[in-house]
Design a protein around this motif. Structure first.
Motif, PDB file in Angstrom:
ATOM      1  N   ASN A   1       5.243  16.590-131.780  1.00 50.58           N
ATOM      2  CA  ASN A   1       5.937  15.810-132.815  1.00 50.58           C
ATOM      3  C   ASN A   1       6.828  14.743-132.144  1.00 50.58           C
ATOM      4  N   TYR A   2       6.620  13.514-132.479  1.00 50.72           N
ATOM      5  CA  TYR A   2       7.458  12.436-131.922  1.00 50.72           C
ATOM      6  C   TYR A   2       7.702  11.391-132.996  1.00 50.72           C
ATOM      7  N   LYS A   3       8.699  10.573-132.738  1.00 46.44           N
ATOM      8  CA  LYS A   3       9.027   9.470-133.647  1.00 46.44           C
ATOM      9  C   LYS A   3       9.202   8.190-132.846  1.00 46.44           C
ATOM     10  N   LEU A   4       8.673   7.130-133.420  1.00 50.21           N
ATOM     11  CA  LEU A   4       8.959   5.788-132.866  1.00 50.21           C
ATOM     12  C   LEU A   4      10.137   5.215-133.659  1.00 50.21           C
ATOM     13  N   LEU A   5      11.225   4.889-132.943  1.00 55.15           N
ATOM     14  CA  LEU A   5      12.442   4.417-133.622  1.00 55.15           C
ATOM     15  C   LEU A   5      12.756   2.972-133.221  1.00 55.15           C
ATOM     16  N   ARG A   6      13.177   2.212-134.201  1.00 47.26           N
ATOM     17  CA  ARG A   6      13.719   0.852-133.971  1.00 47.26           C
ATOM     18  C   ARG A   6      15.086   0.802-134.626  1.00 47.26           C
TER      19      ARG A   6
ATOM     20  N   ASN B   1       2.228  -0.265-134.892  1.00 48.97           N
ATOM     21  CA  ASN B   1       1.805  -1.667-135.046  1.00 48.97           C
ATOM     22  C   ASN B   1       2.800  -2.504-135.845  1.00 48.97           C
ATOM     23  N   ASP B   2       3.966  -1.921-136.034  1.00 46.21           N
ATOM     24  CA  ASP B   2       5.003  -2.708-136.738  1.00 46.21           C
ATOM     25  C   ASP B   2       5.642  -3.718-135.781  1.00 46.21           C
ATOM     26  N   ALA B   3       6.062  -4.875-136.389  1.00 46.73           N
ATOM     27  CA  ALA B   3       6.662  -5.955-135.578  1.00 46.73           C
ATOM     28  C   ALA B   3       8.040  -5.559-135.057  1.00 46.73           C
ATOM     29  N   ILE B   4       8.320  -6.059-133.869  1.00 43.94           N
ATOM     30  CA  ILE B   4       9.660  -5.885-133.282  1.00 43.94           C
ATOM     31  C   ILE B   4      10.236  -7.275-132.991  1.00 43.94           C
ATOM     32  N   PHE B   5      11.547  -7.320-132.759  1.00 44.36           N
ATOM     33  CA  PHE B   5      12.242  -8.609-132.582  1.00 44.36           C
ATOM     34  C   PHE B   5      13.201  -8.519-131.406  1.00 44.36           C
ATOM     35  N   GLY B   6      13.527  -9.654-130.855  1.00 40.56           N
ATOM     36  CA  GLY B   6      14.435  -9.694-129.730  1.00 40.56           C
ATOM     37  C   GLY B   6      15.756  -9.030-130.041  1.00 40.56           C
ATOM     38  N   GLY B   7      16.199  -8.152-129.106  1.00 42.25           N
ATOM     39  CA  GLY B   7      17.464  -7.461-129.293  1.00 42.25           C
ATOM     40  C   GLY B   7      17.336  -6.105-129.941  1.00 42.25           C
ATOM     41  N   ASP B   8      16.120  -5.761-130.400  1.00 42.11           N
ATOM     42  CA  ASP B   8      15.948  -4.441-131.017  1.00 42.11           C
ATOM     43  C   ASP B   8      16.163  -3.338-129.985  1.00 42.11           C
ATOM     44  N   ARG B   9      16.609  -2.154-130.484  1.00 40.20           N
ATOM     45  CA  ARG B   9      16.718  -0.943-129.663  1.00 40.20           C
ATOM     46  C   ARG B   9      15.543  -0.033-130.037  1.00 40.20           C
ATOM     47  N   LEU B  10      14.690   0.178-129.076  1.00 41.87           N
ATOM     48  CA  LEU B  10      13.472   0.960-129.311  1.00 41.87           C
ATOM     49  C   LEU B  10      13.510   2.258-128.496  1.00 41.87           C
ATOM     50  N   GLU B  11      12.922   3.312-129.062  1.00 42.32           N
ATOM     51  CA  GLU B  11      12.819   4.565-128.312  1.00 42.32           C
ATOM     52  C   GLU B  11      11.712   5.435-128.923  1.00 42.32           C
ATOM     53  N   ILE B  12      11.254   6.393-128.092  1.00 48.74           N
ATOM     54  CA  ILE B  12      10.308   7.430-128.541  1.00 48.74           C
ATOM     55  C   ILE B  12      11.051   8.752-128.499  1.00 48.74           C
ATOM     56  N   SER B  13      11.112   9.409-129.613  1.00 47.49           N
ATOM     57  CA  SER B  13      11.867  10.666-129.714  1.00 47.49           C
ATOM     58  C   SER B  13      10.898  11.807-129.997  1.00 47.49           C
ATOM     59  N   PHE B  14      10.952  12.855-129.124  1.00 45.91           N
ATOM     60  CA  PHE B  14      10.111  14.045-129.306  1.00 45.91           C
ATOM     61  C   PHE B  14      10.968  15.150-129.903  1.00 45.91           C
ATOM     62  N   THR B  15      10.420  15.883-130.847  1.00 44.95           N
ATOM     63  CA  THR B  15      11.159  16.998-131.467  1.00 44.95           C
ATOM     64  C   THR B  15      10.354  18.284-131.354  1.00 44.95           C
TER      65      THR B  15
END
Length: 670
Positions: free
Chosen positions: A643-648, A656-670
């Motif tokens: 189980n993981y989550k893609l967070l912005r 496949n969602d768009a990201i923008f300059g300055g975003d904080r991105l991470e992959i979180s496993f639970t």
């Protein structure tokens, strides 16, 4: 002799001889004689002169002497102009006195050793016509006499009747003789004016002669009897005798008396600045004319007791021999006699530049008196100053004075002298002119400062920067002589850009343009500007050089494909930076693909003039979360949870969602 002027020298000389013979019978041989000149021959004129003393340290005695002489000459010119006389030497100057000195426009007691911007002097000078003097000398010479002293009749009269202590008052003295009425005015402790009216006792005599048909001498006798006789016996030219009451004779002469009184009064007012004096003293035989003083008082608007006849009783210190009546007609003759002993005007002959002159000693005579009589102008005592120049340098006016002239040398009997040195009869004066000052001269170098050339090196080539000088719009050298009214512009540019211009390397400052073909369309591109260095330090073209500076130039590289497409407004990549698992990651997504001269090329490839660059646009889809893995070394953790989550920005997001300059991105496993 008529009205104080000798009209027939031979006749006058005979009269002198007759009187001389009578006197010599009683007193012995006579060789020298004192002479009185009539008031009508006297001329006075005021003069003034000012000089600039700003460039002199202190005023010396000789400077003041020359200034006074210039003022007297100005008075002489004023006199000649007013009398419409064309000959400069028509009048002899017989003396002058200083009215006042001025420093900076204010009256001052003395100019000696004073300093300032301007100094001036005002004088009153006295002149005698040469014809009067020469005719007197000629008549005396024929009579075997030499002139010892000269006295002026009106001066003599006022000196004995109005002493200096009384001259603070505004008083008029009128000496009414036979042919003229002489007038003198006092005020402010001095004699301020002299004048003359060509009417006097003879005017009254002629009125009687015309009315009663009398011979002139008989009319004169009748006139003198008016005040002493009640009835006057007259015999006309036809031989008829008549007894006439004195009162009737007085009525006959009344119009002539009125004319004489009005003429005298008008002249007094003219001499006294248009106003009546405080009082009038009347002397001379003509003063006894009945009704004259009363009519003068009426014309002047004065009380009768302010116009009075003065006789010998008004003179102090005078003792009369028995039988001499106290008559007003004797005031002037006695004044002449006293003045001849107290303040005689001695006659002398001197030579000025080989010209014999006759001078009258109103005072102790000096060289300046002789120079004035010789009509030597004050400006002749100095050499002419050289001509100056007015120059305009870079729109500022500069005045360059000429050199001062040197003073003239005055020789008195062969010895160097000044204008104040005393002279005596028979002296010889020679004036050696001073040299003129040279005209102003200058070169451009004299007018400007810091005009040295500087040297520089440009890529190993020596370059000399010199000042640029334009005179009246024409390029000239720094040592060019300048002329009056020249307009000079001076420029001395010491910049890096000036070195390029002098070395004919202005191309270094031009834009670096070149053309390439982009998608089969010609495009003009601008390359980066050249760079310039001095001692390894980058400088701008406006940098000011020092002597000896070395300039090196560096050409910029040709642009890359990335720079070329940016200049034409395209983007080779979309680029943004985000934080991925707290680490910054920069993502570039290609938007164009390139071929350079037919070959596939990266954006870092160099584009040269004439190259053919072609590009094809790629997908314009946005940058997504999934694109980040191409630009990071992300590894899955050991034994990751399924189980993981893609967070912005702490919010779940799709792969496949768009990201923008300055975003904080991470992959979180639970």
């Amino acid at each position: 002799m008529i009205d104080g002027q000798i009209h027939n020298i031979l006749s006058v000389a005979n009269v002198i001889l007759e009187i001389k013979g009578i006197l010599e019978e009683k007193h012995g041989p006579l060789k020298r004689v004192s002479v009185a000149a009539a008031g009508r021959a006297l001329k006075t004129s005021e003069g003034s002169m000012a000089i600039d003393i700003s460039e002199r340290s202190l005023i010396a005695d000789e400077d003041v002497n020359r200034l006074e002489l210039a003022a007297v000459q100005q008075a002489q010119q004023k006199l000649l102009s007013s009398d419409t006389v064309t000959k400069d030497d028509y009048y002899y100057c017989v003396g002058y006195s200083v009215l006042y000195y001025k420093l900076e426009g204010d009256e001052i007691g003395s100019l000696i050793d004073q300093a300032g911007r301007s100094a001036s002097v005002d004088v009153i000078a006295t002149f005698l016509p040469r014809v009067v003097v020469e005719s007197l000398l000629s008549a005396l010479k024929r009579a075997g006499l030499e002139m010892e002293a000269l006295t002026l009749e009106p001066i003599a009269a006022i000196n004995v009747l109005i002493p200096p202590s009384m001259r603070r008052l505004n008083v008029a003295l009128v000496d009414i003789g036979a042919g003229t009425s002489d007038i003198a005015i006092t005020d402010n402790n001095t004699v301020v004016a002299y004048g003359m009216v060509p009417l006097a006792g003879d005017e009254i005599t002629e009125a009687l002669s015309n009315h009663y048909l009398l011979d002139f001498q008989l009319a004169e006798t009748a006139k003198r009897s008016i005040t002493t006789e009640d009835t006057i016996v007259m015999t006309d030219i036809l031989g008829f005798e008549d007894n006439v009451a004195s009162s009737d004779v007085t009525a006959i002469i009344k119009p002539a008396v009125d004319r004489l009184a009005k003429s005298i009064s008008d002249e007094i007012k003219r001499l006294n600045n248009g106003v009546s004096p405080k009082a009038v003293m009347v002397v001379g035989g003509g003063s006894l004319t009945p009704g004259l003083t009363k009519e003068i008082s009426i014309c002047l608007g004065l009380p009768e007791n302010r116009v009075g006849i003065r006789g010998l009783d008004a003179l102090s210190g005078i003792t009369l021999e028995p039988g001499i009546a106290s008559s007003p007609e004797l005031v002037t003759p006695i004044g002449i006699a006293i003045a001849a002993r107290r303040a005689p005007i001695h006659y002398m002959s001197v030579s000025v530049n080989d010209k014999v002159l006759r001078l009258f000693e109103l005072k102790e005579m000096t060289v300046s008196d002789a120079l004035l009589a010789a009509n030597i102008k004050a400006r002749q005592l100095y050499g002419m100053p050289g001509l100056g120049m007015t120059i305009t340098v870079n729109d500022s006016d500069i005045i360059i004075p000429g050199e001062h002239g040197t003073p003239s040398t005055i020789l008195l009997n062969g010895v160097k002298a000044s204008t104040k040195d005393c002279i005596k009869n028979g002296d010889t004066i020679n004036l050696l002119p001073g040299s003129d000052g040279t005209n102003a001269i200058a070169t451009v170098r004299d007018l400007v400062e810091d005009m040295r050339a500087i040297s520089a090196m440009l890529d190993g080539v020596a370059v000399q920067l010199e000042p640029l000088i334009h005179i009246n719009g024409i390029l000239k050298s720094i040592d060019t002589s300048i002329q009056d009214r020249d307009k000079i512009t001076v420029s001395h540019t010491k910049t890096v850009a000036a070195v390029f211009e002098k070395a004919h390397r202005n191309d270094l400052l031009k834009d670096n343009l070149f053309t390439v073909s982009v998608n089969k369309r010609t495009v003009t591109l601008k390359k980066k500007n050249n760079e310039f260095f001095i001692m390894g330090t980058s400088v701008q073209p406006s940098h000011v050089l020092k002597d000896g500076d070395r300039i090196t130039t560096q050409k910029p590289p040709f642009p890359t494909i990335d720079e070329v497409v940016a200049e034409i407004g395209k983007k080779a990549f979309d680029k943004l930076t985000v934080l991925f698992n707290n680490e910054p990651v920069t993502i570039q997504k290609p938007r164009l693909t390139f071929t350079l001269n037919g070959h596939s090329a990266e954006v870092s490839a160099i584009v040269k003039p004439g190259d053919h660059l072609d590009f094809v646009s790629l997908s314009e889809s946005p940058i997504t979360f999934g694109d980040i893995f191409a630009f990071t070394d992300y590894s899955l953790p050991e034994n990751p949870s399924s189980n993981y989550k893609l967070l912005r920005n702490d919010t779940p997001i799709g792969f496949n969602d768009a990201i923008f300059g300055g975003d904080r991105l991470e992959i979180s496993f639970t």
